[in-house]
Design an enzyme around this catalytic site. Structure first.
Site, PDB file in Angstrom:
ATOM      1  N   SER A 125      39.629 -17.327  38.898  1.00  0.00           N
ATOM      2  CA  SER A 125      39.647 -16.365  39.991  1.00  0.00           C
ATOM      3  C   SER A 125      38.725 -16.849  41.115  1.00  0.00           C
ATOM      4  CB  SER A 125      39.288 -14.980  39.469  1.00  0.00           C
ATOM      5  OG  SER A 125      39.505 -13.985  40.437  1.00  0.00           O
ATOM      6  N   GLU A 143      48.557  -8.454  56.131  1.00  0.00           N
ATOM      7  CA  GLU A 143      48.152  -8.950  57.457  1.00  0.00           C
ATOM      8  C   GLU A 143      48.235 -10.468  57.567  1.00  0.00           C
ATOM      9  OE1 GLU A 143      44.953  -5.410  58.580  1.00  0.00           O
ATOM     10  OE2 GLU A 143      44.210  -7.415  58.058  1.00  0.00           O
ATOM     11  N   HIS A 167      45.391 -15.048  40.988  1.00  0.00           N
ATOM     12  CA  HIS A 167      46.143 -13.813  40.697  1.00  0.00           C
ATOM     13  C   HIS A 167      47.430 -13.832  41.539  1.00  0.00           C
ATOM     14  CE1 HIS A 167      42.498 -12.186  38.761  1.00  0.00           C
ATOM     15  NE2 HIS A 167      41.850 -12.649  39.817  1.00  0.00           N
TER      16      HIS A 167
END
Length: 272
Positions: A125, A143, A167
């Site tokens: 991660s 965005e 992820h």
């Protein structure tokens, strides 16, 4: 010989088959593991999880360091311990904490020397996001089509000419790598799913685990990114995406998949 770099997409299995963590250990020259939990705000639970997980895999020497300041990261005793580690493993959390507390310190210098001497550098991660020279530091998927909305910062430089997002499929993060491709077309984007790792040696990589890795290649990109103002929508065309499953391999120099081969490192079994 320089060691492997292993980018893990997060949420790796720590109690079952543990194929990702087994591969981390099988790439290492020895059995000394050092986990760095600096990215976490509450590291105590992570310390127990990783000591338990590596213990199940037979590791008796598993140190855990929560390096919470730059002064701690410049401790010569810590640097000496890191240089002796066979695996240096960055946990998840907030990659900016790693950047701030370790960047330019004796601890990071020691980690880089250990890597040059053959140690594995692994991260999950946030700990994977910090591995390249350029770190993806944040930004909302919704965005990502707007110029300047994806944030970056300096990474640790274990991977050149790449940027990592984690992820990946679970959180639908492909738009973030498209944004990175438009802003930095020389880079190859690496999107790693949960419980999945990309094992990199000498610019060649292999996928391990239950998910996939997506490689975004912007070598032939067409985009109006430069002409747009900050916050404006931009367009991209001609981005190549390579999706690889377990056992599949990729050549970052030639920018294409290569034939899958069976990994032949010694198998690791969970002690009875």
């Amino acid at each position: 010989m320089t060691g492997a770099v292993i980018a893990i997409g997060g949420a790796e299995d720590k109690t079952g088959e543990m194929n990702v963590l087994k591969r981390v250990l099988s790439e290492a020259p020895g059995q000394k593991v050092h986990v760095i939990t600096t990215a976490m705000s509450y590291p105590e639970a992570a310390e127990k999880r990783y000591k338990d997980a590596f213990g199940l895999l037979g590791i008796q020497d598993c140190a855990v360091s929560y390096i919470n300041s730059r002064s701690e990261a410049n401790d010569p005793l810590l640097a000496a311990r890191l240089r002796r580690a066979d695996v240096i493993f960055f946990s998840g959390g907030d990659q900016l904490r790693l950047n701030f507390n370790l960047g330019g310190t004796a601890a990071l210098d020691a980690i880089k020397q250990a890597h040059k001497d053959g140690s594995v550098i692994a991260g999950t991660s946030a700990g994977a996001a910090i591995l390249p020279s350029l770190m993806l530091a944040g930004g909302l998927v919704e965005e990502a089509g707007q110029k300047g909305k994806i944030r970056t910062a300096s990474g640790f430089g274990f991977i050149e000419n790449g940027v990592i997002d984690t992820h990946f499929s679970e959180r639908g993060r492909m738009p973030r790598l498209f944004h990175m491709a438009a802003a930095n077309p020389a880079l190859q984007g690496i999107g790693v799913d949960e419980d999945t790792a990309l094992v990199i040696r000498n610019n060649q990589a292999e996928v391990v685990g239950s998910g996939t890795v997506s490689i975004v290649d912007a070598d032939n990109i067409q985009t109006d990114y430069l002409e747009r103002d900050i916050g404006e929508e931009f367009e991209v065309k001609n981005i190549a995406v390579h999706r690889l499953g377990a056992g599949e391999r990729y050549d970052f120099t030639k920018r294409h998949k290569i034939e899958a081969v069976e990994h032949t490192s010694p198998a690791l079994s969970i002690p009875a």
